[in-house]
Design a protein around this motif. Structure first.
Motif, PDB file in Angstrom:
ATOM      1  N   ASP A 138       0.815  -1.204   0.000  1.00 52.62           N
ATOM      2  CA  ASP A 138       0.000   0.000   0.000  1.00 52.62           C
ATOM      3  C   ASP A 138       0.855   1.262   0.000  1.00 52.62           C
ATOM      4  OD1 ASP A 138      -2.505  -1.302   0.086  1.00 52.62           O
ATOM      5  OD2 ASP A 138      -2.264  -1.656   2.224  1.00 52.62           O
ATOM      6  N   ASN A 139       2.071   1.149   0.540  1.00 48.46           N
ATOM      7  CA  ASN A 139       2.865   2.361   0.771  1.00 48.46           C
ATOM      8  C   ASN A 139       4.129   2.459  -0.081  1.00 48.46           C
ATOM      9  OD1 ASN A 139       1.074   3.126   2.878  1.00 48.46           O
ATOM     10  ND2 ASN A 139       2.104   1.664   4.236  1.00 48.46           N
ATOM     11  N   LYS A 140       4.563   1.345  -0.676  1.00 46.96           N
ATOM     12  CA  LYS A 140       5.806   1.396  -1.443  1.00 46.96           C
ATOM     13  C   LYS A 140       5.588   2.102  -2.779  1.00 46.96           C
ATOM     14  CE  LYS A 140       7.617  -2.748   0.750  1.00 46.96           C
ATOM     15  NZ  LYS A 140       7.994  -4.161   0.589  1.00 46.96           N
ATOM     16  N   VAL A 141       6.673   2.673  -3.304  1.00 48.21           N
ATOM     17  CA  VAL A 141       6.587   3.465  -4.528  1.00 48.21           C
ATOM     18  C   VAL A 141       7.399   2.787  -5.623  1.00 48.21           C
ATOM     19  CG1 VAL A 141       7.065   5.706  -5.572  1.00 48.21           C
ATOM     20  CG2 VAL A 141       6.324   5.574  -3.178  1.00 48.21           C
ATOM     21  N   ASN A 142       6.856   2.774  -6.828  1.00 46.27           N
ATOM     22  CA  ASN A 142       7.516   2.182  -7.988  1.00 46.27           C
ATOM     23  C   ASN A 142       8.528   3.182  -8.552  1.00 46.27           C
ATOM     24  OD1 ASN A 142       8.025   0.341  -9.999  1.00 46.27           O
ATOM     25  ND2 ASN A 142       6.333   1.017 -11.283  1.00 46.27           N
ATOM     26  N   ASN A 143       9.808   3.062  -8.165  1.00 44.07           N
ATOM     27  CA  ASN A 143      10.818   3.997  -8.660  1.00 44.07           C
ATOM     28  C   ASN A 143      12.133   3.272  -8.906  1.00 44.07           C
ATOM     29  OD1 ASN A 143      12.539   4.067  -6.234  1.00 44.07           O
ATOM     30  ND2 ASN A 143      10.736   5.011  -5.275  1.00 44.07           N
ATOM     31  N   SER A 144      13.093   3.977  -9.435  1.00 45.47           N
ATOM     32  CA  SER A 144      14.325   3.337  -9.891  1.00 45.47           C
ATOM     33  C   SER A 144      15.382   3.185  -8.807  1.00 45.47           C
ATOM     34  CB  SER A 144      14.923   4.156 -11.048  1.00 45.47           C
ATOM     35  OG  SER A 144      15.210   5.472 -10.600  1.00 45.47           O
ATOM     36  N   THR A 145      15.165   3.741  -7.626  1.00 50.24           N
ATOM     37  CA  THR A 145      16.203   3.706  -6.605  1.00 50.24           C
ATOM     38  C   THR A 145      15.911   2.747  -5.465  1.00 50.24           C
ATOM     39  OG1 THR A 145      15.164   5.575  -5.466  1.00 50.24           O
ATOM     40  CG2 THR A 145      16.891   6.069  -7.092  1.00 50.24           C
ATOM     41  N   GLU A 146      14.623   2.486  -5.162  1.00 53.03           N
ATOM     42  CA  GLU A 146      14.309   1.649  -4.013  1.00 53.03           C
ATOM     43  C   GLU A 146      13.604   0.346  -4.383  1.00 53.03           C
ATOM     44  OE1 GLU A 146      12.760   3.479  -0.452  1.00 53.03           O
ATOM     45  OE2 GLU A 146      13.139   5.458  -1.323  1.00 53.03           O
ATOM     46  N   TYR A 147      12.504   0.450  -5.111  1.00 51.75           N
ATOM     47  CA  TYR A 147      11.687  -0.731  -5.380  1.00 51.75           C
ATOM     48  C   TYR A 147      11.346  -0.851  -6.854  1.00 51.75           C
ATOM     49  CZ  TYR A 147      10.980  -0.842  -0.345  1.00 51.75           C
ATOM     50  OH  TYR A 147      11.170  -0.900   1.002  1.00 51.75           O
ATOM     51  N   MET A 148      11.127  -2.085  -7.277  1.00 49.26           N
ATOM     52  CA  MET A 148      10.641  -2.357  -8.628  1.00 49.26           C
ATOM     53  C   MET A 148       9.547  -3.419  -8.528  1.00 49.26           C
ATOM     54  SD  MET A 148      13.840  -4.562 -10.130  1.00 49.26           S
ATOM     55  CE  MET A 148      14.402  -6.062  -9.347  1.00 49.26           C
ATOM     56  N   LEU A 149       8.736  -3.523  -9.561  1.00 49.55           N
ATOM     57  CA  LEU A 149       7.625  -4.472  -9.558  1.00 49.55           C
ATOM     58  C   LEU A 149       8.095  -5.897  -9.824  1.00 49.55           C
ATOM     59  CD1 LEU A 149       4.886  -2.562 -11.569  1.00 49.55           C
ATOM     60  CD2 LEU A 149       4.603  -3.451  -9.267  1.00 49.55           C
ATOM     61  N   HIS A 150       7.315  -6.841  -9.293  1.00 54.63           N
ATOM     62  CA  HIS A 150       7.410  -8.205  -9.813  1.00 54.63           C
ATOM     63  C   HIS A 150       7.316  -8.101 -11.336  1.00 54.63           C
ATOM     64  CE1 HIS A 150       7.351 -11.485  -6.990  1.00 54.63           C
ATOM     65  NE2 HIS A 150       6.435 -10.905  -6.236  1.00 54.63           N
ATOM     66  N   ASN A 151       7.949  -9.004 -12.041  1.00 56.89           N
ATOM     67  CA  ASN A 151       7.924  -8.910 -13.498  1.00 56.89           C
ATOM     68  C   ASN A 151       6.674  -9.549 -14.093  1.00 56.89           C
ATOM     69  OD1 ASN A 151       8.934  -8.094 -15.910  1.00 56.89           O
ATOM     70  ND2 ASN A 151      10.352  -9.804 -16.151  1.00 56.89           N
ATOM     71  N   LEU A 152       6.341 -10.767 -13.642  1.00 55.24           N
ATOM     72  CA  LEU A 152       5.285 -11.539 -14.294  1.00 55.24           C
ATOM     73  C   LEU A 152       4.411 -12.249 -13.276  1.00 55.24           C
ATOM     74  CD1 LEU A 152       7.659 -13.364 -16.791  1.00 55.24           C
ATOM     75  CD2 LEU A 152       6.241 -11.414 -17.363  1.00 55.24           C
ATOM     76  N   ILE A 153       3.189 -12.586 -13.700  1.00 53.76           N
ATOM     77  CA  ILE A 153       2.370 -13.521 -12.930  1.00 53.76           C
ATOM     78  C   ILE A 153       2.719 -14.938 -13.360  1.00 53.76           C
ATOM     79  CG2 ILE A 153       0.034 -14.367 -12.502  1.00 53.76           C
ATOM     80  CD1 ILE A 153      -0.960 -11.536 -12.660  1.00 53.76           C
TER      81      ILE A 153
END
Length: 700
Positions: A416-431
């Motif tokens: 709910d709180n994490k941000v999609n950015n290039s320095t901290e977190y990235m998304l899972h790639n695939l289901i």
């Protein structure tokens, strides 16, 4: 040892200083765990002697392929020829041909040592000598002699835990054990756990136990009533079996794990065989029972059939994991828990409800070779974001070959709180991830997440590599097969947990009155009853209008109501005659099947009728479940037979359960049922009749 040296052949090794004087390169720990041909330094196949000089931190491997079955004596003498520190021993390991450990120990300097190993002609064994964390140079002098063939006598024992004192099972209340049939019955048992092992009467022998036990050697555990087993001290095992022993858990009872150790909160906890609640030494079958425990593991196959499992760690199989007609819930909420909730070389799930949750972003279903999912509801819950640069699997279902059809999925994200950015977190790639065959047809997929994730989702893409997109189906240029029929794939993306938007529906809204409660089956579109929603029924016995009320649970909110019709007439309370009941030979139905009355029953219940199943009323059914008793129009009947050609040539039937009152099966009852793979028999003495019915598959 001087006399033994007369028969030796010299193989001198000075690894660092003068190189290796053998044709093979030495093996290291990484290679030793691989699946290809094992590297070795020397090969022997009969009586001989050899000398090894070890000067560096490395392993020396002797491959042994005996030409005769029997006992081989390895006589050692270890000397230290160049001493640089105080270490005065090397480690010694014996492995079978699959590099499974058989025995390990140490060789002490300036002392003789003898190991006796039982070996089978033509089989392969490895003896590994290891020198670690020392600068000393050692000389190993070994003479191998043949001691003749002997009769190996294994003996089954049981303790409360691995390597614990032996116990007398029949002294425990609620426990019966038959050593001849190796059957353990638990009947409302409450107490300590069980760990089965096989000891050799020749306990001095090193032996691969799988070579001396029959292939089907195992323990059958019958559960009756509610059974509660306490974990022992620092282990979470409640039922375990040593190498070579399979476990089969059956019955109509339940098994629960009582956590008296708080082991999962221990700082040293790491999921493994040692901490799994149920550990098999070979294969594991769970059939028809309810189990609540930490985890389940086996080095061989795991078969889960018609069971209800609630686990808090993982299911791990070394070869194949098969789940059919079952409910399996795995809620792994530890930060340092197992990487995967289902883990096996091959995974096959059919006709089941699967609920998998992990607080960590990782593959929830992981198979090394093939993952096949058919006719199932699958709910996956995980974090969507992972720390940037993470190299672990970022796919919820990860395998080499994937084959999915006729399944409902709910994929829910906790972030709910994490941000999609290039320095901290990235998304899972695939289901869904597969590098070989990628086949998906006829699925419904609901993705529940916050708006930032929903906006990043891409349904289908070639060679996805963007860390800030979430791709459902990825087409790789090097895949063997990519067959995703998007016209048969329905996707709902939502940030709402209101179940009104989840396309729930009744599978049937019209039923015939039978005097019993009618509970229409609800298509939950991937949601799980008891976990995501509760279902209640109203006015569901008498003729008229009944109601199904589905209410969201936990994060899920809202209410959905369906009405259904019960057709027929309820007999009057004063009618106790046979005038309004079906006569012998009459065809009657409960809405699913048609029956022929073999014996007339009565409305007052004093006379129980008998019927024979003659076929389907509802021809769309894929599962045949023949009850032992039923009530139609207020009259109770026993189902005692399956008629001749009752289900002949039905290509939709996949599984059959036969009730305990069935005594007769007509010729050709299941002939031509090409997709029928499994029949579970609750009735005694009818397995022979099934052979005449035209069925040739598995009978349990």
């Amino acid at each position: 040892m001087k006399e033994l040296r007369k028969i030796k052949i010299f193989v001198l090794v000075a690894f660092a200083a003068i190189g290796i004087m053998t044709s093979k390169s030495p093996v290291n720990a990484e290679l030793a765990s691989s699946s290809y041909e094992r590297p070795y330094d020397m090969e022997i196949n009969k009586e001989c002697g050899f000398e090894i000089r070890i000067k560096t931190n490395n392993n020396y491997v002797v491959k042994f392929s005996p030409d005769k079955t029997g006992v081989y004596n390895f006589n050692y003498y270890l000397s230290c020829t160049e001493q640089q520190d105080d270490k005065k021993y090397i480690s010694l390991y014996y492995y079978n041909g699959n590099y499974d450990s058989i025995r390990y120990g140490n060789l002490e300097v300036d002392s003789e040592h003898k190991d006796s190993m039982y070996c089978v002609a033509g089989h392969t064994y490895y003896v590994v000598y290891c020198r670690y964390n020392t600068s000393n140079t050692f000389n190993i002098d070994c003479a191998v002699s043949y001691g003749g063939d002997i009769k190996i006598e294994p003996e089954l024992n049981c303790s409360e835990y691995y390597d614990g004192p032996l116990i007398d099972l029949n002294q425990r209340k609620g426990v019966k054990f038959d050593n001849n049939s190796r059957t353990l019955e638990l009947n409302n048992y409450s107490g300590d756990g069980f760990y089965f092992c096989v000891e050799l009467k020749q306990n001095y022998l090193i032996c691969d136990i799988n070579e001396v036990l029959p292939k089907d050697y195992g323990i059958t555990i019958i559960l009756k009533g509610k059974n509660i087993i306490k974990a022992w001290k620092d282990s979470a095992n409640i039922i375990g079996a040593d190498e070579g022993i399979s476990l089969k858990i059956i019955g109509d009872g339940s098994l629960e794990w009582e956590d008296t150790t708080d082991i999962r909160n221990d700082q040293w906890y790491y999921p493994s065989d040692y901490y799994a609640s149920i550990v098999s030494g070979k294969n594991l079958t769970i059939d028809g029972v309810k189990i609540n425990s930490i985890g389940i593991t086996a080095p061989g196959e795991i078969y889960i059939k018609s069971s209800d499992l609630h686990l808090s760690d993982m299911v791990k199989s070394g070869k194949e994991l098969s789940i059919s007609n079952s409910k399996v819930v795995v809620e792994n909420t530890l930060e340092d828990g197992s990487a995967y909730t289902l883990d096996s070389t091959n995974i096959q799930i059919t006709g089941s409800d699967i609920y998998l949750k992990s607080n960590r972003a990782s593959a929830l279903i992981y198979s090394y070779e093939t993952c096949m999912l058919k006719d199932s509801n699958i709910h996956l819950i995980s974090e969507a974001f992972i720390p940037y640069g993470t190299t672990n699997s970022r796919d919820l279902i990860s395998t080499n070959n994937i084959d999915i059809s006729n399944c409902d999925f709910v994929v829910e994200y906790l972030d709910d709180n994490k941000v999609n950015n290039s320095t901290e977190y990235m998304l899972h790639n695939l289901i869904f991830s597969a590098y070989g065959k990628f086949i998906i047809k006829n699925i419904n997929l609901i993705i529940v997440a916050n708006d930032s994730i929903i906006n990043a989702i891409v349904d289908e893409k070639d060679d996805a590599d963007n860390k800030f997109e979430y791709v459902i189906f990825e087409k790789l240029y090097y895949q063997d097969v990519y067959d995703v029929n998007m016209s048969t794939v329905k996707i709902i993306k939502t940030s709402s947990y209101d179940i009104k938007g989840y396309n729930l529906k009744l599978k049937n809204d019209s039923y015939n009155y039978n005097g019993e409660e009618i509970k229409p089956e609800v298509d939950l579109n991937g949601l799980m009853e008891g976990m995501d929603v509760d279902i209640k029924y109203e006015n569901n016995i008498d003729p008229g209008k009944g109601r199904v009320v589905i209410t969201g649970k936990g994060k899920y909110t809202g209410k959905v109501v369906f009405d259904f019709v019960i057709k027929g007439t309820k007999p009057s309370a004063g009618d106790k005659t046979f005038n309004n009941v079906a006569k012998k030979g009459t065809i009657i139905s409960d809405g699913k099947y048609k029956y022929k009355v073999l014996k007339t029953g009565s409305l007052d219940g004093k006379s129980i009728g008998k019927v024979s199943v003659i076929g389907f009323k509802k021809k769309s059914l894929k599962k045949v479940s023949i009850k032992s008793k039923l009530t139609i129009n207020g009259v109770k009947y026993k189902v005692t037979a399956i008629a001749k050609k009752a289900f002949k040539n039905n290509k939709k039937i996949k599984t059959v359960v036969i009730g305990k009152n069935v005594k007769k099966i007509g010729k050709g009852a299941f002939a031509g049922c090409k997709n029928l793979k499994y029949i579970k028999v609750k009735s005694k003495n009818i397995k022979k009749l099934l052979k005449k019915s035209g069925y040739k598959g598995v009978i349990k």
